[in-house]
Motif scaffolding. Sequence first.
Motif, mmCIF file in Angstrom:
data_model
loop_
_atom_site.group_PDB
_atom_site.id
_atom_site.type_symbol
_atom_site.label_atom_id
_atom_site.label_comp_id
_atom_site.label_asym_id
_atom_site.label_seq_id
_atom_site.Cartn_x
_atom_site.Cartn_y
_atom_site.Cartn_z
ATOM 1 N N ARG A 106 0.815 -1.216 0.000
ATOM 2 C CA ARG A 106 0.000 0.000 0.000
ATOM 3 C C ARG A 106 0.849 1.268 0.000
ATOM 4 O O ARG A 106 0.507 2.255 -0.654
ATOM 5 N N ALA A 107 1.949 1.260 0.743
ATOM 6 C CA ALA A 107 2.815 2.434 0.780
ATOM 7 C C ALA A 107 3.441 2.694 -0.579
ATOM 8 O O ALA A 107 3.535 3.849 -1.028
ATOM 9 N N GLN A 108 3.870 1.633 -1.269
ATOM 10 C CA GLN A 108 4.452 1.796 -2.596
ATOM 11 C C GLN A 108 3.424 2.293 -3.598
ATOM 12 O O GLN A 108 3.739 3.118 -4.471
ATOM 13 N N ILE A 109 2.184 1.815 -3.487
ATOM 14 C CA ILE A 109 1.124 2.299 -4.374
ATOM 15 C C ILE A 109 0.892 3.791 -4.177
ATOM 16 O O ILE A 109 0.724 4.555 -5.138
ATOM 17 N N LEU A 110 0.906 4.217 -2.905
ATOM 18 C CA LEU A 110 0.670 5.629 -2.606
ATOM 19 C C LEU A 110 1.798 6.509 -3.123
ATOM 20 O O LEU A 110 1.561 7.470 -3.862
ATOM 21 N N PHE A 111 3.040 6.179 -2.741
ATOM 22 C CA PHE A 111 4.162 7.080 -3.010
ATOM 23 C C PHE A 111 4.733 6.945 -4.421
ATOM 24 O O PHE A 111 5.298 7.900 -4.945
ATOM 25 N N ARG A 112 4.583 5.794 -5.031
ATOM 26 C CA ARG A 112 5.169 5.596 -6.357
ATOM 27 C C ARG A 112 4.167 5.716 -7.500
ATOM 28 O O ARG A 112 4.560 5.897 -8.645
ATOM 29 N N ILE A 113 2.875 5.621 -7.173
ATOM 30 C CA ILE A 113 1.871 5.649 -8.244
ATOM 31 C C ILE A 113 0.895 6.809 -8.062
ATOM 32 O O ILE A 113 0.794 7.692 -8.913
ATOM 33 N N MET A 114 0.178 6.815 -6.937
ATOM 34 C CA MET A 114 -0.907 7.780 -6.760
ATOM 35 C C MET A 114 -0.411 9.221 -6.621
ATOM 36 O O MET A 114 -0.933 10.131 -7.268
ATOM 37 N N LEU A 115 0.584 9.431 -5.770
ATOM 38 C CA LEU A 115 1.075 10.804 -5.586
ATOM 39 C C LEU A 115 1.697 11.380 -6.856
ATOM 40 O O LEU A 115 1.436 12.547 -7.192
ATOM 41 N N PRO A 116 2.516 10.609 -7.610
ATOM 42 C CA PRO A 116 3.021 11.165 -8.879
ATOM 43 C C PRO A 116 1.914 11.493 -9.880
ATOM 44 O O PRO A 116 2.012 12.483 -10.613
ATOM 45 N N ILE A 117 0.851 10.661 -9.927
ATOM 46 C CA ILE A 117 -0.246 10.954 -10.849
ATOM 47 C C ILE A 117 -0.958 12.247 -10.441
ATOM 48 O O ILE A 117 -1.372 13.044 -11.292
ATOM 49 N N ALA A 118 -1.081 12.469 -9.136
ATOM 50 C CA ALA A 118 -1.762 13.674 -8.623
ATOM 51 C C ALA A 118 -0.788 14.837 -8.411
ATOM 52 O O ALA A 118 -1.086 15.754 -7.633
ATOM 53 N N LYS A 119 0.340 14.813 -9.105
ATOM 54 C CA LYS A 119 1.369 15.830 -8.896
ATOM 55 C C LYS A 119 0.858 17.241 -9.187
ATOM 56 O O LYS A 119 1.153 18.183 -8.447
#
Length: 284
Positions: free
Chosen positions: A189-202
């Motif tokens: 879950r942490a990797q999904i948040l920091f590596r996927i979701m946050l970059p998409i919502a940059k």
Amino acid sequence: MNRLKKMSRGYKAVKWIMFVVFVVYSLTLLLPFVWMFYSSFKSSGDFNAGNVFGFPEEWKFDNIIEVLRYEIEGQSVLSMLGMSVLTTLLGTVINVGLSAVAAYAVSKYKFPGRKVILGVAIFTMIVPIVGTLPAQVQMMETFHMQDSLIGVLFLYSGCFGFNFIMLHGSFETISWSYAEAAQIDGANRAQILFRIMLPIAKGPIIAVSILQAIIYWNDYSTPFLFMNSYKTLAVGLYSLQNDMQNDYPMVFSAVMVAVLPVVILFAVFQKTIIKNTVAGGLKG
């Protein structure tokens, strides 16, 4: 046909009238800033001699350097500028970081009380600051965080409100299929948040970060009440104005030091702010 032509002429007339109104309104906002800018390069004698609205007879470009060295209650304006930069950067990172994590969790995970959290976030935007001020003072005294940077950052760490609502709307527009694909590859879950979701919502994160930084940069009441021994520039400007009652060019120079970083920051990121705040607000 004639009726359509008359309506078309009416629309054009209204558009031109609105254009003139907005131009005049823009000038009322811009002209005082321009006047303050070139007046900050005047000498005190030049300004007080009657040359209030005219250009400087002799441009004093060292006014800003002098005002940065000026000390108020043992603190220089330069140190206040540094404290403003520090509180703005740290406060923005903490607030937006916590808002992003909270907004992601509420938007993407189903759990009891999820709607209650959304309701509380919206409610905090309705309550005026004056309504929570006594509780803030009592809380700071209870936790012995009065007159400290940590106390101010603690108050800045509240992650509900505008940032939470905007980022919540942005995260809801991101498809969960990205997370599912990452889970298949073994991501937690942490990797999904920091590596996927946050970059998409940059984009939205940058937009709310700029807006929040401007709010913290201009904040007067919180540093004044809870960090008065370490003045920020917003707090120091009030004392500077009292010390330099007749030296308006120096006061204008100090105001320019406080205003220009915000103006430049907003000008650089204007398109990013407008694009992402409007999109986040509509799609959320």
